[in-house]
Design a protein around this motif. Sequence first.
Motif, PDB file in Angstrom:
ATOM      1  N   PHE A 205       0.841  -1.193   0.000  1.00 53.43           N
ATOM      2  CA  PHE A 205       0.000   0.000   0.000  1.00 53.43           C
ATOM      3  C   PHE A 205       0.875   1.241   0.000  1.00 53.43           C
ATOM      4  O   PHE A 205       2.088   1.184   0.237  1.00 53.43           O
ATOM      5  CB  PHE A 205      -0.939   0.002   1.205  1.00 53.43           C
ATOM      6  N   SER A 206       0.244   2.371  -0.256  1.00 52.24           N
ATOM      7  CA  SER A 206       0.957   3.646  -0.263  1.00 52.24           C
ATOM      8  C   SER A 206       0.135   4.691   0.465  1.00 52.24           C
ATOM      9  O   SER A 206      -1.099   4.708   0.338  1.00 52.24           O
ATOM     10  CB  SER A 206       1.214   4.113  -1.703  1.00 52.24           C
ATOM     11  N   PRO A 207       0.783   5.579   1.214  1.00 49.71           N
ATOM     12  CA  PRO A 207       0.053   6.725   1.735  1.00 49.71           C
ATOM     13  C   PRO A 207      -0.425   7.589   0.572  1.00 49.71           C
ATOM     14  O   PRO A 207       0.087   7.477  -0.553  1.00 49.71           O
ATOM     15  CB  PRO A 207       1.094   7.461   2.591  1.00 49.71           C
ATOM     16  N   ASP A 208      -1.388   8.437   0.828  1.00 51.84           N
ATOM     17  CA  ASP A 208      -1.964   9.262  -0.231  1.00 51.84           C
ATOM     18  C   ASP A 208      -1.151  10.536  -0.422  1.00 51.84           C
ATOM     19  O   ASP A 208      -1.210  11.444   0.406  1.00 51.84           O
ATOM     20  CB  ASP A 208      -3.407   9.618   0.121  1.00 51.84           C
ATOM     21  N   PRO A 209      -0.381  10.656  -1.511  1.00 60.28           N
ATOM     22  CA  PRO A 209       0.442  11.848  -1.715  1.00 60.28           C
ATOM     23  C   PRO A 209      -0.388  13.103  -1.940  1.00 60.28           C
ATOM     24  O   PRO A 209       0.051  14.213  -1.584  1.00 60.28           O
ATOM     25  CB  PRO A 209       1.280  11.508  -2.945  1.00 60.28           C
ATOM     26  N   LEU A 210      -1.578  12.971  -2.509  1.00 61.54           N
ATOM     27  CA  LEU A 210      -2.388  14.147  -2.784  1.00 61.54           C
ATOM     28  C   LEU A 210      -2.902  14.783  -1.497  1.00 61.54           C
ATOM     29  O   LEU A 210      -3.309  15.947  -1.495  1.00 61.54           O
ATOM     30  CB  LEU A 210      -3.566  13.783  -3.696  1.00 61.54           C
ATOM     31  N   ALA A 211      -2.857  14.029  -0.406  1.00 61.24           N
ATOM     32  CA  ALA A 211      -3.286  14.569   0.885  1.00 61.24           C
ATOM     33  C   ALA A 211      -2.140  15.223   1.651  1.00 61.24           C
ATOM     34  O   ALA A 211      -2.376  15.917   2.640  1.00 61.24           O
ATOM     35  CB  ALA A 211      -3.904  13.461   1.732  1.00 61.24           C
ATOM     36  N   LEU A 213       1.094  16.450  -0.132  1.00 60.43           N
ATOM     37  CA  LEU A 213       1.949  17.352  -0.899  1.00 60.43           C
ATOM     38  C   LEU A 213       1.518  18.804  -0.705  1.00 60.43           C
ATOM     39  O   LEU A 213       0.321  19.116  -0.692  1.00 60.43           O
ATOM     40  CB  LEU A 213       1.906  17.005  -2.378  1.00 60.43           C
ATOM     41  N   ASP A 214       2.510  19.695  -0.573  1.00 65.75           N
ATOM     42  CA  ASP A 214       2.205  21.117  -0.435  1.00 65.75           C
ATOM     43  C   ASP A 214       1.540  21.658  -1.699  1.00 65.75           C
ATOM     44  O   ASP A 214       0.646  22.500  -1.632  1.00 65.75           O
ATOM     45  CB  ASP A 214       3.496  21.908  -0.163  1.00 65.75           C
ATOM     46  N   LEU A 278      19.293  12.125 -10.150  1.00 65.03           N
ATOM     47  CA  LEU A 278      18.937  13.009  -9.042  1.00 65.03           C
ATOM     48  C   LEU A 278      19.333  12.462  -7.683  1.00 65.03           C
ATOM     49  O   LEU A 278      19.126  13.126  -6.668  1.00 65.03           O
ATOM     50  CB  LEU A 278      17.429  13.294  -9.068  1.00 65.03           C
ATOM     51  N   GLY A 279      19.888  11.248  -7.646  1.00 68.87           N
ATOM     52  CA  GLY A 279      20.293  10.672  -6.374  1.00 68.87           C
ATOM     53  C   GLY A 279      19.107  10.244  -5.529  1.00 68.87           C
ATOM     54  O   GLY A 279      17.957  10.217  -5.980  1.00 68.87           O
ATOM     55  N   GLN A 280      19.391   9.912  -4.281  1.00 74.95           N
ATOM     56  CA  GLN A 280      18.341   9.483  -3.362  1.00 74.95           C
ATOM     57  C   GLN A 280      17.525  10.698  -2.920  1.00 74.95           C
ATOM     58  O   GLN A 280      18.088  11.732  -2.572  1.00 74.95           O
ATOM     59  CB  GLN A 280      18.962   8.784  -2.146  1.00 74.95           C
ATOM     60  N   ARG A 281      16.234  10.599  -2.933  1.00 75.02           N
ATOM     61  CA  ARG A 281      15.349  11.687  -2.542  1.00 75.02           C
ATOM     62  C   ARG A 281      14.367  11.224  -1.476  1.00 75.02           C
ATOM     63  O   ARG A 281      14.102  10.032  -1.321  1.00 75.02           O
ATOM     64  CB  ARG A 281      14.577  12.231  -3.754  1.00 75.02           C
ATOM     65  N   SER A 282      13.802  12.171  -0.747  1.00 76.85           N
ATOM     66  CA  SER A 282      12.817  11.848   0.288  1.00 76.85           C
ATOM     67  C   SER A 282      11.529  11.361  -0.361  1.00 76.85           C
ATOM     68  O   SER A 282      11.299  11.538  -1.569  1.00 76.85           O
ATOM     69  CB  SER A 282      12.524  13.089   1.131  1.00 76.85           C
ATOM     70  N   GLN A 283      10.674  10.763   0.449  1.00 83.69           N
ATOM     71  CA  GLN A 283       9.396  10.288  -0.065  1.00 83.69           C
ATOM     72  C   GLN A 283       8.592  11.429  -0.660  1.00 83.69           C
ATOM     73  O   GLN A 283       8.004  11.289  -1.749  1.00 83.69           O
ATOM     74  CB  GLN A 283       8.601   9.615   1.057  1.00 83.69           C
ATOM     75  N   ALA A 284       8.570  12.580   0.032  1.00 81.95           N
ATOM     76  CA  ALA A 284       7.806  13.724  -0.469  1.00 81.95           C
ATOM     77  C   ALA A 284       8.354  14.208  -1.811  1.00 81.95           C
ATOM     78  O   ALA A 284       7.585  14.535  -2.729  1.00 81.95           O
ATOM     79  CB  ALA A 284       7.832  14.857   0.551  1.00 81.95           C
ATOM     80  N   GLU A 285       9.669  14.236  -1.955  1.00 86.05           N
ATOM     81  CA  GLU A 285      10.266  14.658  -3.219  1.00 86.05           C
ATOM     82  C   GLU A 285       9.951  13.672  -4.337  1.00 86.05           C
ATOM     83  O   GLU A 285       9.676  14.074  -5.475  1.00 86.05           O
ATOM     84  CB  GLU A 285      11.779  14.808  -3.051  1.00 86.05           C
ATOM     85  N   CYS A 286       9.986  12.365  -4.018  1.00 87.52           N
ATOM     86  CA  CYS A 286       9.643  11.359  -5.030  1.00 87.52           C
ATOM     87  C   CYS A 286       8.193  11.514  -5.473  1.00 87.52           C
ATOM     88  O   CYS A 286       7.883  11.450  -6.680  1.00 87.52           O
ATOM     89  CB  CYS A 286       9.887   9.963  -4.483  1.00 87.52           C
ATOM     90  N   PHE A 287       7.298  11.726  -4.511  1.00 88.72           N
ATOM     91  CA  PHE A 287       5.895  11.920  -4.859  1.00 88.72           C
ATOM     92  C   PHE A 287       5.725  13.155  -5.751  1.00 88.72           C
ATOM     93  O   PHE A 287       4.955  13.144  -6.710  1.00 88.72           O
ATOM     94  CB  PHE A 287       5.050  12.071  -3.597  1.00 88.72           C
ATOM     95  N   ARG A 288       6.437  14.230  -5.422  1.00 91.01           N
ATOM     96  CA  ARG A 288       6.318  15.456  -6.212  1.00 91.01           C
ATOM     97  C   ARG A 288       6.805  15.224  -7.647  1.00 91.01           C
ATOM     98  O   ARG A 288       6.180  15.664  -8.613  1.00 91.01           O
ATOM     99  CB  ARG A 288       7.113  16.578  -5.546  1.00 91.01           C
ATOM    100  N   LEU A 289       7.917  14.509  -7.784  1.00 91.41           N
ATOM    101  CA  LEU A 289       8.442  14.206  -9.114  1.00 91.41           C
ATOM    102  C   LEU A 289       7.486  13.306  -9.897  1.00 91.41           C
ATOM    103  O   LEU A 289       7.274  13.498 -11.101  1.00 91.41           O
ATOM    104  CB  LEU A 289       9.813  13.538  -8.994  1.00 91.41           C
TER     105      LEU A 289
END
Length: 400
Positions: A205-211, A213-214, A278-289
């Motif tokens: 499962f995945s958390p909801d990024p749309l909830a 992300l800034d 881009l190297g290793q990124r945070s979960q939030a950055e991956c979701f944004r990309l």
Amino acid sequence: MTVLLAHNFHRTTLPSGEDVMYRRERALLEQQGLKVHTFELHNDSTAHFGLIDYVRTARDLPFSRRVYAAFAARLREVQPDLVHVHNTFPLMTPAVFAACKAAGVPVVHTLHNHYLFCANGTCTLNGQPCLRCLDERSIRPGIRHGCYGGSRLATLPVARLIRRTWQQGFLAGHVDGFITMTAFDRDLFTRAGLPPERLFVRPNFSPDPLATLDDPAPPDPSEPPYVVFVGRLSREKGVPVLLDAARRLSVAVKIVGSGPEADAFREQATDLPNVSFLGQRSQAECFRLMRRAHALVFPSVCYETFGLTLIEAFACETPVIASDLGGITGIVEAERTGLLFPPGDAAALADRIHQLVSTPNQARTMGRAARRVYEACYTPAVSFTRLLEIYDAVRRSTAA
């Protein structure tokens, strides 16, 4: 319910979806009010191993008496209603299952990898899908090809582990319920001899990024399009295939992650101006990309046990271009939530990327369909319900 979770973490320098899902599941159970205890080992502890330590680890791969004693003590301390074991390779070893059996505690095991019958855990050989050991019901092909670490010598201890857990039936005799993430893997492990009535399918499962992300805005039509790869930079993940496809394209290809072959891949891409690492990124950055991408590319050439980034892209309302291989085809529906291509075929991959980038309306339609599939199948709430069903089924079967 009191649950004891057990997991052997991979090295921090080699991020793994297994570790991500263990952490997510641990947090989910706690959030839902279960009483959660843990027993965790970390491969980072091997960073300062000397020769004697490595020899001891290799010797103990099939069964560590020290881990058995430590886990038995943890069982007595916690008194859990159920134990849920995730990865045991290489430090935890199958000894934890024996401790559960001796204590009479029901145990569930999530099969995050294929180490039960494959020496490298990925079912690949020379960059191609491989099931020779499973087909021959023997670990000899793995030894012959040096499938663990590219070395026959290094493969021998893993072969001892496989011989005990698989060929001698240790795992089937000590685990009350197995979880696979796809129906394809359920069938593979059934072929390997695990009792089908004890195999349960439960996707990740995945958390909801749309909830979270800034700025959850979708791709901006005024910005140059790009596709994104997120994962471990290793051969079996299909990175060479992606780089070959990028040579045939002008569209930007963003590669996120780290791994054992990262430097080699960067060297191969020095003449590719459209490729950026881009190297290793945070979960939030991956979701944004992912959210801003025209598509997530998933070019794996191995039999993935799941493919976590597939559903993360779905959650971001982003279509997926993936290899038509194994369990992936049970997640990505061609022409609905994404596109499939023959594994290892760089020309076909380039064609699929061009198709989605040049038809943004089609990409948006697929993205919306992918989001609906996420909401129906891959949210934390759906996953928790399924996990409780499995826990209850296993507890009932062991109480009977």
